[in-house]
Design an enzyme around this catalytic site. Structure first.
Site, short mmCIF file in Angstrom:
data_model
loop_
_atom_site.label_atom_id
_atom_site.label_comp_id
_atom_site.label_asym_id
_atom_site.label_seq_id
_atom_site.Cartn_x
_atom_site.Cartn_y
_atom_site.Cartn_z
N LYS A 47 0.84 -1.22 0.00
CA LYS A 47 0.00 0.00 0.00
C LYS A 47 0.86 1.26 0.00
CE LYS A 47 -1.82 1.46 4.13
NZ LYS A 47 -1.43 2.84 4.47
N ASN A 48 1.85 1.29 0.89
CA ASN A 48 2.62 2.52 1.07
C ASN A 48 3.67 2.74 -0.03
OD1 ASN A 48 1.05 3.05 3.23
ND2 ASN A 48 2.56 2.45 4.78
N ARG A 117 -4.72 10.72 4.65
CA ARG A 117 -3.61 11.63 4.81
C ARG A 117 -2.62 11.54 3.63
NH1 ARG A 117 -0.07 14.45 8.21
NH2 ARG A 117 2.02 13.99 7.52
N CYS A 141 -5.08 12.77 12.75
CA CYS A 141 -5.75 11.50 12.55
C CYS A 141 -5.65 10.73 13.84
CB CYS A 141 -5.17 10.74 11.37
SG CYS A 141 -3.63 9.96 11.73
N ARG A 146 0.12 14.38 13.31
CA ARG A 146 0.66 14.27 11.95
C ARG A 146 0.72 15.59 11.19
NH1 ARG A 146 -1.43 8.69 9.44
NH2 ARG A 146 0.60 8.67 8.48
N ASP A 328 4.37 0.48 12.23
CA ASP A 328 3.14 -0.15 11.70
C ASP A 328 2.96 -1.58 12.21
OD1 ASP A 328 2.55 2.17 10.37
OD2 ASP A 328 3.36 1.50 8.45
N ILE A 350 7.55 6.89 17.10
CA ILE A 350 7.20 7.56 15.84
C ILE A 350 5.89 8.35 15.95
CG2 ILE A 350 6.85 7.26 13.34
CD1 ILE A 350 9.61 6.34 14.22
N ARG A 420 -8.74 -0.51 4.85
CA ARG A 420 -7.85 0.49 4.25
C ARG A 420 -6.52 -0.12 3.83
NH1 ARG A 420 -6.17 4.60 8.10
NH2 ARG A 420 -4.78 4.94 6.36
N1 EPU Z 1 6.00 14.40 10.97
C1 EPU Z 1 6.11 15.73 11.29
N2 EPU Z 1 6.05 16.65 10.28
C2 EPU Z 1 5.89 16.27 8.99
C3 EPU Z 1 5.78 14.91 8.66
C4 EPU Z 1 5.82 13.98 9.68
O1 EPU Z 1 6.25 16.09 12.46
O2 EPU Z 1 5.85 17.15 8.11
C5 EPU Z 1 6.02 13.39 12.07
C6 EPU Z 1 4.68 12.66 12.15
O3 EPU Z 1 3.75 13.39 12.91
C7 EPU Z 1 5.07 11.37 12.80
C8 EPU Z 1 6.47 11.12 12.24
O4 EPU Z 1 6.94 12.37 11.76
O5 EPU Z 1 5.14 11.51 14.17
C9 EPU Z 1 6.52 10.10 11.12
O6 EPU Z 1 5.77 10.54 10.01
P1 EPU Z 1 6.14 10.17 8.51
O7 EPU Z 1 6.03 11.42 7.71
O8 EPU Z 1 7.41 9.42 8.46
O9 EPU Z 1 4.95 9.21 8.16
P2 EPU Z 1 3.94 9.31 6.95
O10 EPU Z 1 4.65 9.58 5.69
O11 EPU Z 1 2.82 10.20 7.34
C10 EPU Z 1 4.13 6.78 6.37
C11 EPU Z 1 3.17 5.63 6.23
C12 EPU Z 1 2.62 5.26 7.59
C13 EPU Z 1 3.80 4.86 8.48
C14 EPU Z 1 4.81 6.02 8.55
C15 EPU Z 1 6.05 5.68 9.36
C16 EPU Z 1 2.26 6.00 4.03
C17 EPU Z 1 1.09 6.31 3.19
N3 EPU Z 1 2.09 6.02 5.34
O12 EPU Z 1 3.37 7.84 6.94
O13 EPU Z 1 1.79 4.13 7.38
O14 EPU Z 1 3.32 4.55 9.76
O15 EPU Z 1 5.21 6.38 7.22
O16 EPU Z 1 6.69 4.57 8.84
O17 EPU Z 1 3.32 5.70 3.51
C18 EPU Z 1 0.00 2.68 7.85
O18 EPU Z 1 0.24 2.11 6.77
O19 EPU Z 1 -0.79 2.19 8.71
C19 EPU Z 1 0.66 3.94 8.14
C20 EPU Z 1 0.22 4.78 9.07
#
Ligand code: EPU
Length: 442
Positions: A47-48, A117, A141, A146, A328, A350, A420
């Protein structure tokens, strides 16, 4: 009367009443526990990896073909967003054919931004191709606030002018120019957004302290097939030499390491014998290491991992960016540790709010105490079936795993969260011998 606030409250918590929303039936899983899972399960595409790749098809005009696309609600939402922007999409089995020739919108509707998101991924590609994008703030969320400050900072570093007003983000760039981006934290999404926008910038962009997740390597491979010049994904420094134009391409997404890890934990928790197939085992070493430490027997092949029963004992786990233990899989492994002998400590570094399944596991007889970002788990001999509700995607999967091992019958509500991110969960579990059925809430 059932109350409808949004997708997460379609079932009334007090009366248990459920309703239909947007033609979607509200369903639950009914699980009869204490069955040892046995057999082989084939893992779907990630998915990701698929979500940013779908967004990346917007970077050029033409027909891209993406194979190995899982059948998930999040993918459907991304399809709907791309269609609203003007793309024409056909799904043939696990292949998506995405024609981005007639993209005529640079604005992502608010209700779709809120639903997923990952729609924030559209910023980079739309900026790269049209130099302009308008989207609503994705907001918080259930797993934490986030924010998107790192996405914004990265795009500003390569020449984007970003204004925020009334909950909307308007990003414009007369010209995108290469730049130096240094992340305070290796955000997966911000790394991907920056890669996509910088692919069409003038000059070279270097991303330092970049996220190193395998899905970022897959995105690099997809972009390079489109004609981008990107190297270093999988390390903490990514170099992007901007090119003037990209062309549509064909790609197969990598297998879903989180889905794979979920089945490994399900096999371990039911003391079963499960072969998790069609995977890249090297992406799961942090997980197989922990499972071995817990006492699970592990066999690793070229494209599979097999779990076999062992005596389960408590361990300490800290979630970290890749290659550390993935956030995850924190919820699923927490379920497993509820029946491991002794005390375990899980630290979630995280996301702020990822222990929402703990209250539900407690209903099933687990002994867990949460203090801030730490959960202390005292192993019990067995869990017992209960009626529980999935608070989010991975926590929902964790409850299914717990129910498979628990004595008696469990009902897991709010399974639209699980849909999802798990392609055919009950079908795959049934094939391993699980007694799990999907029923309409009544
Ligand atoms: N963060 C910030 N500012 C930002 C972006 C992120 O503070 O601008 C913080 C977030 O709040 C969080 C941490 O950094 O505390 C990690 O966020 P990250 O940006 O790495 O995660 P993401 O891109 O929003 C993706 C996956 C998530 C997975 C995380 C961490 C996708 C679509 N989603 O999210 O997947 O948990 O990386 O590995 O790729 C899931 O599949 O269930 C899922 C939540």
């Amino acid at each position: 009367m059932p109350q409808i606030y949004n997708l997460s409250t379609v079932c009334n918590a007090v009366t248990g009443d459920c309703t239909f929303l947007g033609g979607m039936t509200v369903e639950k899983f009914v699980v009869e526990g204490e069955v040892q899972l046995c057999g082989q399960v084939t893992i779907s595409g990630a998915k990701n990896a698929t979500l940013p790749i779908m967004a990346a098809t917007l970077l050029c005009s033409g027909v891209s073909v993406v194979h190995g696309v899982p059948n998930l609600r999040d993918i459907k939402v991304m399809q709907d967003i791309l269609t609203l922007l003007g793309a024409k999409i056909v799904r043939e089995g696990n292949t998506l054919i995405i024609d981005t020739t007639s993209i005529n919108h640079m604005e992502v509707p608010e209700h779709l931004m809120r639903e997923m998101r990952a729609s924030v991924f559209l910023m980079g590609p739309l900026l790269g191709r049209f130099r302009k994008v308008r989207l609503s703030y994705p907001g918080g969320c259930t797993i934490g606030p986030r924010p998107i400050n790192l996405h914004i900072k990265a795009l500003e570093k390569i020449g984007t002018n970003i204004k925020e007003s009334f909950g909307f983000i308007i990003a414009e760039a007369a010209e995108l120019a290469g730049g130096e981006i240094h992340f305070d934290f290796p955000s997966v999404g911000a790394t991907e957004n920056a890669m996509m926008a910088a692919a069409l910038a003038k000059g070279t962009t270097v991303i330092r302290n970049a996220a190193r997740e395998p899905e970022i390597v897959d995105l690099q491979n997809f972009l390079n097939r489109m004609g981008a010049k990107i190297s270093g994904a999988g390390t903490d420094t990514i170099r992007i030499d901007g090119v003037p134009k990209l062309t549509a391409t064909e790609h197969t997404v990598i297998p879903d390491r989180i889905e794979a890890g979920t089945y490994l934990v399900a096999g371990a928790m039911t003391r079963g014998d499960v072969v998790v197939d069609n995977i890249l085992p090297e992406f799961l070493f942090s997980v197989t290491d922990k499972l071995q430490e817990i006492g699970v027997q592990i066999e690793i092949g070229r494209r599979y991992i097999r779990v076999k029963p062992g005596d389960l004992r408590g361990v300490d786990i800290k979630t970290l960016p890749h290659p550390g233990f993935p956030t995850d899989l924190q919820a699923p492994i927490l379920s497993l540790l509820t029946i491991a002998k002794g005390t375990s400590i899980i630290t979630e570094t995280i996301f702020e709010n990822r222990f929402k399944h703990v209250d539900e596991l407690t209903r099933m007889g687990a002994k867990i105490k949460v203090e801030g970002r730490t959960a202390i788990i005292r192993g019990v001999p067995k869990l017992t079936g209960a009626i529980v509700a999935a608070p989010d995607l991975r926590a929902g999967a964790a409850l299914v795993i717990a129910a498979l091992a628990a004595e008696g019958i469990s009902e897991i509500e709010h399974i639209y969260h699980i849909d999802r991110g798990y392609d055919g969960l009950e079908r795959k579990l049934q094939a391993l011998g699980a007694r799990i059925v999907r029923q309409n809430c009544d």
